[in-house]
Design a protein around this motif. Structure first.
Motif, PDB file in Angstrom:
ATOM      1  N   GLU A 271       0.629  -1.212  -0.183  1.00 40.30           N
ATOM      2  CA  GLU A 271      -0.099  -0.115   0.238  1.00 40.30           C
ATOM      3  C   GLU A 271       0.467   1.118   0.207  1.00 40.30           C
ATOM      4  OE1 GLU A 271      -2.294  -0.623   3.990  1.00 40.30           O
ATOM      5  OE2 GLU A 271      -3.856  -1.415   2.496  1.00 40.30           O
ATOM      6  N   ASN A 272       1.795   0.962   0.446  1.00 39.95           N
ATOM      7  CA  ASN A 272       2.621   2.112   0.590  1.00 39.95           C
ATOM      8  C   ASN A 272       4.281   2.569  -0.648  1.00 39.95           C
ATOM      9  OD1 ASN A 272       1.892   4.055   3.444  1.00 39.95           O
ATOM     10  ND2 ASN A 272       1.771   1.486   3.713  1.00 39.95           N
ATOM     11  N   GLY A 273       4.060   1.714  -1.464  1.00 40.20           N
ATOM     12  CA  GLY A 273       4.617   1.763  -3.248  1.00 40.20           C
ATOM     13  C   GLY A 273       5.909   0.345  -3.064  1.00 40.20           C
ATOM     14  N   PHE A 274       5.690  -0.106  -2.054  1.00 44.95           N
ATOM     15  CA  PHE A 274       6.706  -1.596  -1.875  1.00 44.95           C
ATOM     16  C   PHE A 274       6.122  -2.674  -2.968  1.00 44.95           C
ATOM     17  CE2 PHE A 274       8.386   0.668   0.860  1.00 44.95           C
ATOM     18  CZ  PHE A 274       9.665   0.021   1.761  1.00 44.95           C
ATOM     19  N   PHE A 275       7.033  -3.300  -3.448  1.00 49.72           N
ATOM     20  CA  PHE A 275       6.636  -4.607  -4.755  1.00 49.72           C
ATOM     21  C   PHE A 275       7.494  -5.804  -4.359  1.00 49.72           C
ATOM     22  CE2 PHE A 275       8.800  -1.516  -6.819  1.00 49.72           C
ATOM     23  CZ  PHE A 275      10.109  -1.963  -8.166  1.00 49.72           C
ATOM     24  N   LEU A 276       7.407  -6.792  -4.734  1.00 47.98           N
ATOM     25  CA  LEU A 276       8.291  -7.548  -5.046  1.00 47.98           C
ATOM     26  C   LEU A 276       9.163  -8.168  -6.096  1.00 47.98           C
ATOM     27  CD1 LEU A 276       8.721 -10.872  -3.471  1.00 47.98           C
ATOM     28  CD2 LEU A 276       7.223 -11.776  -5.129  1.00 47.98           C
ATOM     29  N   ILE A 277      11.098  -8.060  -5.280  1.00 48.18           N
ATOM     30  CA  ILE A 277      11.380  -7.995  -6.362  1.00 48.18           C
ATOM     31  C   ILE A 277      11.945  -9.413  -6.863  1.00 48.18           C
ATOM     32  CG2 ILE A 277      14.081  -7.823  -7.133  1.00 48.18           C
ATOM     33  CD1 ILE A 277      13.726  -5.811  -4.796  1.00 48.18           C
ATOM     34  N   ARG A 278      12.395 -10.194  -6.035  1.00 47.17           N
ATOM     35  CA  ARG A 278      12.272 -11.658  -5.953  1.00 47.17           C
ATOM     36  C   ARG A 278      12.219 -12.726  -4.664  1.00 47.17           C
ATOM     37  NH1 ARG A 278      17.530 -13.410  -4.075  1.00 47.17           N
ATOM     38  NH2 ARG A 278      18.874 -11.214  -2.876  1.00 47.17           N
ATOM     39  N   GLU A 279      12.447 -13.884  -4.900  1.00 47.36           N
ATOM     40  CA  GLU A 279      11.811 -14.907  -4.134  1.00 47.36           C
ATOM     41  C   GLU A 279      13.737 -15.584  -3.932  1.00 47.36           C
ATOM     42  OE1 GLU A 279       9.410 -15.210  -1.960  1.00 47.36           O
ATOM     43  OE2 GLU A 279       7.444 -14.600  -3.039  1.00 47.36           O
ATOM     44  N   GLY A 280      13.936 -15.234  -2.568  1.00 49.59           N
ATOM     45  CA  GLY A 280      15.178 -15.705  -2.284  1.00 49.59           C
ATOM     46  C   GLY A 280      14.983 -17.518  -1.686  1.00 49.59           C
TER      47      GLY A 280
END
Length: 62
Positions: A14-23
């Motif tokens: 909701e505050n602008g973060f998004f998933l880059i990758r799954e470690g």
């Protein structure tokens, strides 16, 4: 007391973060300025969740 992982992720998204990758043990989220690793457990300790919010530059919610 613990926080559901999906509630923490929802707050970050909701505050602008998004998933880059799954470690292997963490999911890595970013807002193109800060990178936040989130453990892959169903629940996260409340204190840890609030520290992740602080690292992200957000107001602690939990």
């Amino acid at each position: 007391m613990s926080v559901k992982r999906r509630d923490l992720i929802k707050y970050l998204e909701e505050n602008g973060f998004f998933l880059i990758r799954e470690g292997s043990k963490h999911s890595i989220y970013t807002n193109n300025e800060k990178i936040i690793p989130i453990k892959r457990h169903r629940t996260i300790d409340r204190i840890t969740a609030n520290e992740l919010c602080k690292q992200a530059g957000l107001k602690p919610k939990f």
